[in-house]
Design a protein around this motif. Structure first.
Motif, PDB file in Angstrom:
ATOM      1  N   ILE A 823      -1.763 -15.227 -17.083  1.00  0.00           N
ATOM      2  CA  ILE A 823      -1.097 -16.359 -16.431  1.00  0.00           C
ATOM      3  C   ILE A 823       0.031 -15.857 -15.536  1.00  0.00           C
ATOM      4  O   ILE A 823       0.194 -16.300 -14.389  1.00  0.00           O
ATOM      5  CB  ILE A 823      -0.555 -17.333 -17.503  1.00  0.00           C
ATOM      6  N   ALA A 824       0.801 -14.896 -16.040  1.00  0.00           N
ATOM      7  CA  ALA A 824       1.917 -14.365 -15.255  1.00  0.00           C
ATOM      8  C   ALA A 824       1.416 -13.648 -14.009  1.00  0.00           C
ATOM      9  O   ALA A 824       2.004 -13.770 -12.922  1.00  0.00           O
ATOM     10  CB  ALA A 824       2.746 -13.411 -16.113  1.00  0.00           C
ATOM     11  N   LEU A 825       0.306 -12.895 -14.133  1.00  0.00           N
ATOM     12  CA  LEU A 825      -0.228 -12.202 -12.964  1.00  0.00           C
ATOM     13  C   LEU A 825      -0.740 -13.198 -11.925  1.00  0.00           C
ATOM     14  O   LEU A 825      -0.604 -12.971 -10.716  1.00  0.00           O
ATOM     15  CB  LEU A 825      -1.344 -11.248 -13.390  1.00  0.00           C
ATOM     16  N   MET A 826      -1.327 -14.286 -12.399  1.00  0.00           N
ATOM     17  CA  MET A 826      -1.794 -15.303 -11.466  1.00  0.00           C
ATOM     18  C   MET A 826      -0.611 -15.972 -10.762  1.00  0.00           C
ATOM     19  O   MET A 826      -0.635 -16.193  -9.548  1.00  0.00           O
ATOM     20  CB  MET A 826      -2.629 -16.342 -12.212  1.00  0.00           C
ATOM     21  N   VAL A 827       0.430 -16.276 -11.528  1.00  0.00           N
ATOM     22  CA  VAL A 827       1.636 -16.848 -10.923  1.00  0.00           C
ATOM     23  C   VAL A 827       2.251 -15.869  -9.924  1.00  0.00           C
ATOM     24  O   VAL A 827       2.703 -16.249  -8.841  1.00  0.00           O
ATOM     25  CB  VAL A 827       2.653 -17.232 -12.023  1.00  0.00           C
ATOM     26  N   SER A 828       2.266 -14.593 -10.305  1.00  0.00           N
ATOM     27  CA  SER A 828       2.820 -13.576  -9.404  1.00  0.00           C
ATOM     28  C   SER A 828       2.038 -13.521  -8.096  1.00  0.00           C
ATOM     29  O   SER A 828       2.625 -13.455  -7.010  1.00  0.00           O
ATOM     30  CB  SER A 828       2.780 -12.212 -10.104  1.00  0.00           C
ATOM     31  N   PHE A 843       9.162  -9.344  -3.435  1.00  0.00           N
ATOM     32  CA  PHE A 843      10.183  -8.917  -4.387  1.00  0.00           C
ATOM     33  C   PHE A 843      10.133  -9.762  -5.649  1.00  0.00           C
ATOM     34  O   PHE A 843      10.124  -9.241  -6.769  1.00  0.00           O
ATOM     35  CB  PHE A 843      11.566  -9.011  -3.733  1.00  0.00           C
ATOM     36  N   ILE A 844      10.081 -11.090  -5.490  1.00  0.00           N
ATOM     37  CA  ILE A 844      10.031 -11.978  -6.662  1.00  0.00           C
ATOM     38  C   ILE A 844       8.729 -11.766  -7.419  1.00  0.00           C
ATOM     39  O   ILE A 844       8.710 -11.678  -8.659  1.00  0.00           O
ATOM     40  CB  ILE A 844      10.175 -13.448  -6.220  1.00  0.00           C
ATOM     41  N   ALA A 845       7.613 -11.675  -6.677  1.00  0.00           N
ATOM     42  CA  ALA A 845       6.321 -11.461  -7.334  1.00  0.00           C
ATOM     43  C   ALA A 845       6.308 -10.150  -8.108  1.00  0.00           C
ATOM     44  O   ALA A 845       5.759 -10.066  -9.210  1.00  0.00           O
ATOM     45  CB  ALA A 845       5.204 -11.475  -6.291  1.00  0.00           C
ATOM     46  N   GLY A 846       6.910  -9.113  -7.544  1.00  0.00           N
ATOM     47  CA  GLY A 846       6.980  -7.845  -8.241  1.00  0.00           C
ATOM     48  C   GLY A 846       7.778  -7.948  -9.530  1.00  0.00           C
ATOM     49  O   GLY A 846       7.402  -7.354 -10.559  1.00  0.00           O
TER      50      GLY A 846
END
Length: 955
Positions: A823-828, A843-846
């Protein structure tokens, strides 16, 4: 392959410079002048193991190429044409890479490349049988490139860059035999003095550019009257003269030049005849229209020239080291040239140029002679070297001509330049001291030049038999060894036979280029009568008499107290180092409290000084937001709580997290979702990293600060807080004129995105972002390097009982982490892809990805997570920086500035119309660096926490 490449470049140069080519072809040759030796310096690197003869030929190619380029351009520049070309660098700041070639730069370039080519041939014999010839030729060509760049610079900052290059490369040349203490000390002295002068020159050129309104020489030289009328003229003059005097070894900065004799003789021959010591002279000639013909110029330049002229001539006579005598004679002749420039008139500059050319032609052969004699006998001591005419008759003849020119004997170049100096000294009509002293001074110096010239010739080739030579019988010279000396000696004779040709064909055009005034033809016949004749005759007789009485004079000189300039310099350097160590210890003793106290004290003083009378603005304050007031109160309580319970580290860290969370809410409250997301992600990672760091420390910190220090800290904290509150109040009650309007207007048309924050980060300020991710990468790699071999004591004693301890990796946490990761990777990914138009970005996605992966480490442990991590962190970091850099370089390929972005709308299958921007690739690089750096730091800190110790390398 390299030979073919260099040959092709040389042929291209000739094609570019055909007389019927366009003007742009000739202008491009300006860059080739210094690019040939600069790029050619790579050639000896690839052939370093080859015989010295082959190395000499390889090094000679780029030097000859530059020489021929200058020769082909000379008809143009001597006819009065000035070639100028500009390559735009940062136009908004007025920075351009500008080059110019006029008659002044052309004559210096001719000497630099021509004599440099002969020195390369001389070095072929000097370095025969030695292994370090390749390194010499590399440095030699680099130095030639720096000097050629210096004399062809149009922009003052470009000139300064080449100026400092000469200082650095001369340091390496003087320290060529770095195993010897004398070479290291001489090189250090050379660098300190010349680089120190370079700092003064930097300040002077910046002031000069400010007053002239441009850093381009053309405009600076055209603004001469305005510069001299400026209130900053004296400052400009003194600073520039400091730089020029240090480079040209003028008194009192002359100490470095004799001690640079620790360099190999080819280096000394090049530095003293055509390059380093002439750089300051060139600068004085180049800036003559902007700075000369004032009382301050006359006084400073003339007095320094007179002092150097006499000091060098006197000391040279008593030097027993052959190269030392030649070094001090160079000092004397440089002082002579400086003295002439100090007179300020165009004619005096022309005479200085006449002597400069003559000096270059006779000094290089004398140094080459000294090198050959040193190689053949094993010594440079004039008390041992005698009677060599029997062994080297050819060398004796060539040395006789050069030494006679240095002495100013008839029918040689020095004869006319010396008489021209005497005549120029008689034309001075003010001030009184110059009118009365100058003619006597130059006559006395002329007599000393006759004496030391006679000594260098008579002592070496006659004066009895050799005495205790280290090599016994002098060794024969190699075949063709005299070839490098021959052209220079012939030119010395030609000038002596036909001085009018040199003056009319060379000196007059160069003086016109340097001063803007055309000189009439010089009447050399007038020098054979009147005062110049008698002054010359007196100098000749006095010099011969002085040399004839050398033995009692040497005995008298030996009784004088010995002054070792090198020892004085070393003592001074030691005192400076001791003082700086004491000062550094006072300011930087390892105490973070002291650093912060000094920083905040300085900030406090500057803020209150700047805010005097500026506190209250014309605008009223907006009403207080209740939600903001409550948040501010919680923030203040949490911050005070951190200070109050800072000895309980875990609780203090939790309260610090509360502070970060409140700031995140403030960002969200005031419509800054990008900042809020960034702050939240950073806060989570910061707390995790600090938890790891605190785990290596005791749970409670000891009492370390006294009551007095706590009182000081309380005062500073309150003062800085009050100062910033005052500053904020002053800003809030004044109209705000911000650059934000520009970004809001240009975000869509210029960057193709509606998320202004992200467009700023990856487009408008993309270069800053590239630098920031590079710093982040360096920090992560530094943590990896520091912890790689770090061994910590076991945190848990052997045989410990695990009962009663919490489970290290709870099942619930492991299950939750497994569910959260996708889920976190998809949100990223979602945040990354939408970042150009909505809150998000690389930057935020990283950071979101890093938080999710960190959770896996916490849930399953380091070993479990590392076994499942398919990507190494350091390659990921490198790939990110490479990707971001290549994005910027891609714009250069299409003719746009570095990191220029582009965007467009495309119809994609199933997705419809989609906007794609090149900054997405740049943002992907940011993402990779953030993920890799964060996990590299966390994994390596976590590795130290394992009971088993450091274990396998992570990252």
């Amino acid at each position: 392959m390299l030979w073919q490449l260099h040959g092709a470049l040389l042929m291209d140069a000739f094609w570019l410079l055909k007389p019927d080519q366009q003007q742009v072809d000739r202008l491009m040759a300006l860059a080739l002048l210094f690019l040939f030796p600069l790029l050619g310096a790579l050639l000896p690197v690839f052939f370093a193991s080859r015989p010295v003869g082959l190395l000499a030929v390889i090094a000679l190619l780029p030097a000859l190429a530059s020489f021929l380029l200058v020769v082909l351009q000379l008809p143009l520049v001597l006819a009065g044409e000035t070639l100028i070309h500009h390559w735009q660098w940062v136009p908004s700041l007025g920075l351009t890479f500008s080059l110019r070639l006029d008659a002044l730069g052309g004559i210096f370039a001719l000497l630099i490349s021509g004599i440099g080519s002969l020195i390369i041939l001389f070095a072929r014999h000097y370095f025969a049988g030695k292994e370090n010839a390749g390194r010499f030729y590399v440095l030699m060509l680099l130095f030639m490139a720096a000097m050629l760049g210096l004399v062809t610079s149009e922009n003052l900052l470009v000139l300064l860059v080449f100026w400092e290059m000469t200082s650095l490369i001369s340091f390496l040349l003087v320290a060529f035999s770095w195993q010897k203490s004398a070479a290291r000390r001489g090189a250090r002295m050379t660098l300190v003095i010349t680089a120190g002068g370079g700092l003064a020159l930097l300040a002077g050129l910046v002031l000069l550019g400010q007053v002239a309104g441009s850093l381009e020489l053309s405009q600076v030289l055209a603004s001469g009257e305005a510069i001299k009328a400026s209130a900053y003229y004296e400052w400009i003059l003194v600073l520039i003269l400091l730089g020029a005097f240090a480079k040209s070894a003028q008194f009192p900065f002359h100490l470095w030049l004799p001690h640079a004799m620790a360099a190999p003789t080819p280096v000394s021959a090049y530095l003293h005849s055509a390059t380093l010591v002439k750089a300051g002279i060139f600068l004085l000639m180049r800036l003559h229209p902007a700075l000369a013909e004032t009382h301050a110029w006359f006084t400073l330049v003339t007095l320094v020239g007179m002092s150097t002229l006499m000091l060098g001539a006197f000391v040279a006579m008593f030097m027993h080291d052959m190269k030392g005598l030649l070094a001090y004679s160079t000092l004397s002749h440089l002082g002579l040239i400086t003295l002439l420039l100090g007179l300020g008139s165009p004619l005096a500059l022309g005479i200085a140029l006449f002597h400069l050319i003559g000096h270059a032609l006779f000094k290089a052969p004398l140094f080459m002679m000294a090198g050959y004699v040193d190689l053949a006998t094993g010594t440079r001591d004039l008390r041992k070297i005698n009677g060599l005419w029997r062994y080297y008759p050819g060398l004796m003849v060539l040395t006789a001509i050069s030494a006679a020119a240095m002495a100013g004997l008839p029918l040689l170049s020095g004869y006319f330049s010396k008489k021209m100096l005497f005549a120029a000294s008689l034309t001075v009509d003010q001030p009184f001291w110059a009118v009365s002293v100058l003619p006597l001074w130059v006559t006395l110096a002329g007599g000393l030049s006759v004496a030391y010239s006679a000594r260098i010739f008579h002592n070496v080739f006659f004066n009895g038999q050799p005495q205790d030579l280290p090599k016994g019988i002098p060794q024969p010279l190699r075949r063709w060894a005299l070839l490098p000396l021959l052209p220079l000696v012939v030119l010395t004779l030609v000038i002596g036979w036909h001085p009018v040709g040199l003056f009319d064909f060379w000196v007059v055009p160069v003086t016109l280029a340097a001063t803007g005034q055309l000189l009439p033809s010089y009447d050399f016949a007038a020098l054979d009568s009147g005062w110049p004749f008698w002054m010359s005759l007196l100098a000749l007789i006095g010099g011969i008499a002085f040399y004839a009485a050398r033995n009692p004079l040497f005995a008298l000189h030996a009784r004088l107290p010995e002054v070792d300039a090198k020892e004085i310099f070393e003592t001074l350097m030691r005192q400076v180092i001791l003082f700086t160590r004491w000062l550094v210890h006072q300011l930087e003793n390892g105490s973070l409290q002291r650093y912060l106290a000094l920083l905040f004290t300085t900030l406090l003083v500057l803020l209150f000084w700047a805010l005097q009378g500026m506190v209250v603005g014309p605008l009223p304050l907006s009403p207080v937001d209740p939600a903001f007031a409550i948040g501010a109160l919680v923030l203040a309580v949490a911050a005070i709580g951190v200070v109050m319970i800072q000895r309980k580290r875990l609780l203090a860290l939790l309260l610090l997290g509360v502070v970060g969370l409140i700031i995140t809410l403030f960002f969200a409250r005031f419509s800054a979702p990008d900042l809020a997301l960034t702050q939240l992600s950073v806060e989570v990672m910061a707390v995790v990293i600090m938890m790891l760091a605190l785990s290596f420390l005791p749970q409670r910190s000891p009492h370390e600060s006294s009551k007095a220090r706590r009182g000081r800290d309380l005062f500073l904290a309150g003062g800085v807080g009050a100062a910033f509150a005052t500053l904020a109040y002053g800003l809030l009650t004044r109209p705000l004129d911000s650059i934000s309007g520009f970004f809001l207007e240009q975000s869509v048309p210029g960057g193709g995105g509606t998320n202004v924050v992200n467009v700023i980060l990856v487009d408008f300020r993309g270069f800053d972002t590239l630098g920031e991710i590079t710093v982040l990468a360096i920090a992560a790699v530094a943590v990896f390097a520091f912890t790689q071999d770090l061994q910590l004591k076991s945190r848990v004693s052997e045989g410990w009982d695990a009962q009663g301890f919490a489970e290290a990796h709870p099942l619930l946490l492991r299950v939750t982490a497994g569910l959260v990761l996708p889920i976190a990777l998809m949100v990223s990914a979602y945040i990354f892809l939408r970042g150009h138009n909505m809150p998000g970005g690389g930057f935020i996605a990283g950071l979101v990805t890093a938080v999710a992966l960190t959770l896996q480490y916490m849930a399953g442990g380091l070993v479990w997570a590392q076994q499942r991590m398919r990507t190494q962190f350091r390659p990921l970091i490198g790939a990110g920086i490479l990707l971001a850099t290549l994005t910027g370089l891609g714009s250069l390929v299409f003719g746009y500035p570095f990191l220029t972005s582009t965007f467009g709308h495309f119809d994609l299958l199933l997705l419809g119309e989609v906007e794609l921007a090149s900054v997405l690739v740049f943002d992907l690089g940011v993402y990779a660096v953030v993920v890799g750096s964060t996990l590299l730091i966390l994994a390596n800190l976590g590795r130290l926490m394992t009971v088993a110790g450091p274990g396998k390398e992570v990252g």
